[in-house]
Design a protein around this motif. Sequence first.
Motif, PDB file in Angstrom:
ATOM      1  N   PHE A   1       0.839  -1.201   0.000  1.00 42.20           N
ATOM      2  CA  PHE A   1       0.000   0.000   0.000  1.00 42.20           C
ATOM      3  C   PHE A   1       0.876   1.253   0.000  1.00 42.20           C
ATOM      4  O   PHE A   1       0.649   2.187  -0.791  1.00 42.20           O
ATOM      5  N   LEU A   2       1.879   1.298   0.876  1.00 44.55           N
ATOM      6  CA  LEU A   2       2.775   2.442   0.920  1.00 44.55           C
ATOM      7  C   LEU A   2       3.490   2.638  -0.418  1.00 44.55           C
ATOM      8  O   LEU A   2       3.604   3.759  -0.927  1.00 44.55           O
ATOM      9  N   TYR A   3       3.956   1.528  -0.984  1.00 47.56           N
ATOM     10  CA  TYR A   3       4.692   1.600  -2.242  1.00 47.56           C
ATOM     11  C   TYR A   3       3.791   2.103  -3.370  1.00 47.56           C
ATOM     12  O   TYR A   3       4.177   2.983  -4.151  1.00 47.56           O
ATOM     13  N   SER A   4       2.575   1.569  -3.441  1.00 48.65           N
ATOM     14  CA  SER A   4       1.640   1.985  -4.477  1.00 48.65           C
ATOM     15  C   SER A   4       1.297   3.467  -4.337  1.00 48.65           C
ATOM     16  O   SER A   4       1.241   4.210  -5.340  1.00 48.65           O
ATOM     17  N   PHE A   5       1.063   3.904  -3.112  1.00 45.64           N
ATOM     18  CA  PHE A   5       0.761   5.313  -2.848  1.00 45.64           C
ATOM     19  C   PHE A   5       1.919   6.196  -3.319  1.00 45.64           C
ATOM     20  O   PHE A   5       1.716   7.228  -3.975  1.00 45.64           O
ATOM     21  N   ALA A   6       3.146   5.799  -2.978  1.00 47.97           N
ATOM     22  CA  ALA A   6       4.315   6.602  -3.315  1.00 47.97           C
ATOM     23  C   ALA A   6       4.496   6.723  -4.824  1.00 47.97           C
ATOM     24  O   ALA A   6       4.718   7.822  -5.357  1.00 47.97           O
ATOM     25  N   VAL A   7       4.405   5.595  -5.536  1.00 50.37           N
ATOM     26  CA  VAL A   7       4.595   5.612  -6.988  1.00 50.37           C
ATOM     27  C   VAL A   7       3.489   6.425  -7.663  1.00 50.37           C
ATOM     28  O   VAL A   7       3.744   7.232  -8.560  1.00 50.37           O
ATOM     29  N   TRP A   8       2.252   6.221  -7.216  1.00 55.38           N
ATOM     30  CA  TRP A   8       1.118   6.976  -7.747  1.00 55.38           C
ATOM     31  C   TRP A   8       1.337   8.474  -7.588  1.00 55.38           C
ATOM     32  O   TRP A   8       1.142   9.246  -8.541  1.00 55.38           O
ATOM     33  N   ASP A   9       1.734   8.905  -6.416  1.00 56.93           N
ATOM     34  CA  ASP A   9       1.885  10.329  -6.129  1.00 56.93           C
ATOM     35  C   ASP A   9       3.014  10.941  -6.953  1.00 56.93           C
ATOM     36  O   ASP A   9       2.861  12.028  -7.530  1.00 56.93           O
ATOM     37  N   ILE A  10       4.147  10.271  -7.023  1.00 57.08           N
ATOM     38  CA  ILE A  10       5.290  10.808  -7.766  1.00 57.08           C
ATOM     39  C   ILE A  10       4.966  10.910  -9.251  1.00 57.08           C
ATOM     40  O   ILE A  10       5.236  11.939  -9.889  1.00 57.08           O
ATOM     41  N   PHE A  11       4.365   9.863  -9.824  1.00 54.21           N
ATOM     42  CA  PHE A  11       4.098   9.878 -11.258  1.00 54.21           C
ATOM     43  C   PHE A  11       2.940  10.808 -11.621  1.00 54.21           C
ATOM     44  O   PHE A  11       2.859  11.262 -12.774  1.00 54.21           O
ATOM     45  N   TYR A  12       2.090  11.108 -10.675  1.00 55.98           N
ATOM     46  CA  TYR A  12       1.071  12.142 -10.898  1.00 55.98           C
ATOM     47  C   TYR A  12       1.747  13.449 -11.286  1.00 55.98           C
ATOM     48  O   TYR A  12       1.365  14.099 -12.278  1.00 55.98           O
ATOM     49  N   TYR A  13       2.775  13.839 -10.549  1.00 55.78           N
ATOM     50  CA  TYR A  13       3.481  15.076 -10.860  1.00 55.78           C
ATOM     51  C   TYR A  13       4.335  14.935 -12.119  1.00 55.78           C
ATOM     52  O   TYR A  13       4.470  15.895 -12.896  1.00 55.78           O
ATOM     53  N   VAL A  14       4.914  13.759 -12.329  1.00 54.04           N
ATOM     54  CA  VAL A  14       5.688  13.532 -13.553  1.00 54.04           C
ATOM     55  C   VAL A  14       4.811  13.749 -14.788  1.00 54.04           C
ATOM     56  O   VAL A  14       5.194  14.463 -15.732  1.00 54.04           O
ATOM     57  N   PHE A  15       3.609  13.162 -14.790  1.00 50.08           N
ATOM     58  CA  PHE A  15       2.722  13.288 -15.948  1.00 50.08           C
ATOM     59  C   PHE A  15       2.195  14.715 -16.112  1.00 50.08           C
ATOM     60  O   PHE A  15       2.015  15.185 -17.249  1.00 50.08           O
ATOM     61  N   LEU A  16       1.932  15.411 -15.003  1.00 45.35           N
ATOM     62  CA  LEU A  16       1.525  16.813 -15.113  1.00 45.35           C
ATOM     63  C   LEU A  16       2.617  17.639 -15.794  1.00 45.35           C
ATOM     64  O   LEU A  16       2.336  18.498 -16.639  1.00 45.35           O
ATOM     65  N   LYS A  17       3.857  17.374 -15.436  1.00 47.31           N
ATOM     66  CA  LYS A  17       4.976  18.099 -16.050  1.00 47.31           C
ATOM     67  C   LYS A  17       5.087  17.765 -17.527  1.00 47.31           C
ATOM     68  O   LYS A  17       5.315  18.660 -18.365  1.00 47.31           O
ATOM     69  N   VAL A  18       4.913  16.497 -17.869  1.00 51.42           N
ATOM     70  CA  VAL A  18       5.038  16.068 -19.263  1.00 51.42           C
ATOM     71  C   VAL A  18       3.944  16.667 -20.136  1.00 51.42           C
ATOM     72  O   VAL A  18       4.209  17.172 -21.239  1.00 51.42           O
ATOM     73  N   PHE A  19       2.695  16.653 -19.653  1.00 53.54           N
ATOM     74  CA  PHE A  19       1.561  17.023 -20.499  1.00 53.54           C
ATOM     75  C   PHE A  19       1.210  18.504 -20.481  1.00 53.54           C
ATOM     76  O   PHE A  19       0.764  19.040 -21.497  1.00 53.54           O
ATOM     77  N   ILE A  20       1.373  19.178 -19.348  1.00 56.41           N
ATOM     78  CA  ILE A  20       1.003  20.601 -19.304  1.00 56.41           C
ATOM     79  C   ILE A  20       2.128  21.474 -18.727  1.00 56.41           C
ATOM     80  O   ILE A  20       1.913  22.637 -18.414  1.00 56.41           O
ATOM     81  N   ASN A  21       3.313  20.884 -18.599  1.00 49.80           N
ATOM     82  CA  ASN A  21       4.489  21.620 -18.116  1.00 49.80           C
ATOM     83  C   ASN A  21       4.231  22.316 -16.781  1.00 49.80           C
ATOM     84  O   ASN A  21       4.594  23.475 -16.571  1.00 49.80           O
ATOM     85  N   TRP A  22       3.571  21.600 -15.887  1.00 50.15           N
ATOM     86  CA  TRP A  22       3.306  22.108 -14.533  1.00 50.15           C
ATOM     87  C   TRP A  22       3.712  21.024 -13.543  1.00 50.15           C
ATOM     88  O   TRP A  22       3.475  19.837 -13.803  1.00 50.15           O
TER      89      TRP A  22
END
Length: 234
Positions: free
Chosen positions: A81-102
């Motif tokens: 659960f901790l691992y899934s939460f961590a990966v989800w949260d980090i990649f949320y910001y990664v994808f925001l940066k990739v798609f809308i540069n934020w």
Amino acid sequence: MRLNRTFYIVTIFSIAMGFLETAVVIYLRKLYYPHGFSFPLAPVHQDISITELFREAATIIMLITTGMLAGRNKAERFGYFLYSFAVWDIFYYVFLKVFINWPESLMTWDILFLLPLPWVGPVLTPVILATTMALFAVTIVHYTNKQVAVSMKRVERILLWSGALIAIISFMQDYVEHKGITLWKNITTPSRSLFMELVDYVPVWFDWPLFLFAEALILSAYFLYLRRLRKPQG
């Protein structure tokens, strides 16, 4: 082999969840922030606000369920659960940066969570916590797989949960100081938008000393825990 396969599956699922979270946020920002996201937040209709609250709760339920399905015992389930939460949260910001540069930088303010009150803070702060969660998760799963008892001692639990609570307080502190605890009033008044007080709220100060103190408590718990697990058993 099973351990590696499970980590791969959980990682892929969590990255995909991060993308779905990103997609929802991009849609909302295109609707409410066509010129770019910034504080104060745009007014949101009551039904959208309630839906967003339930969406956040559903996300946490999905992450918990991932741990329950991936783990073979209580400790592994919590670790995944901790691992899934961590990966989800980090990649949320990664994808925001990739798609809308934020975000523009790791110090950009973001609204992190809405329950039980709005959490706000620089983007760097959830990334730090997510990285720490991943450390805990990998350690729990690794030593469980080696048949080591991974239950935390009382002092480790006190340090961990105290740090987590103080970190949450650091996220809510600026909002509470400027607006007070108004969420319940907004929920119980039909004519008011659920987050009415957010429409003129602009965060001005993040309590870095408090947050870093919280992170220090969590890391102290982790290193005490790791040192004990690395000692020869028996």
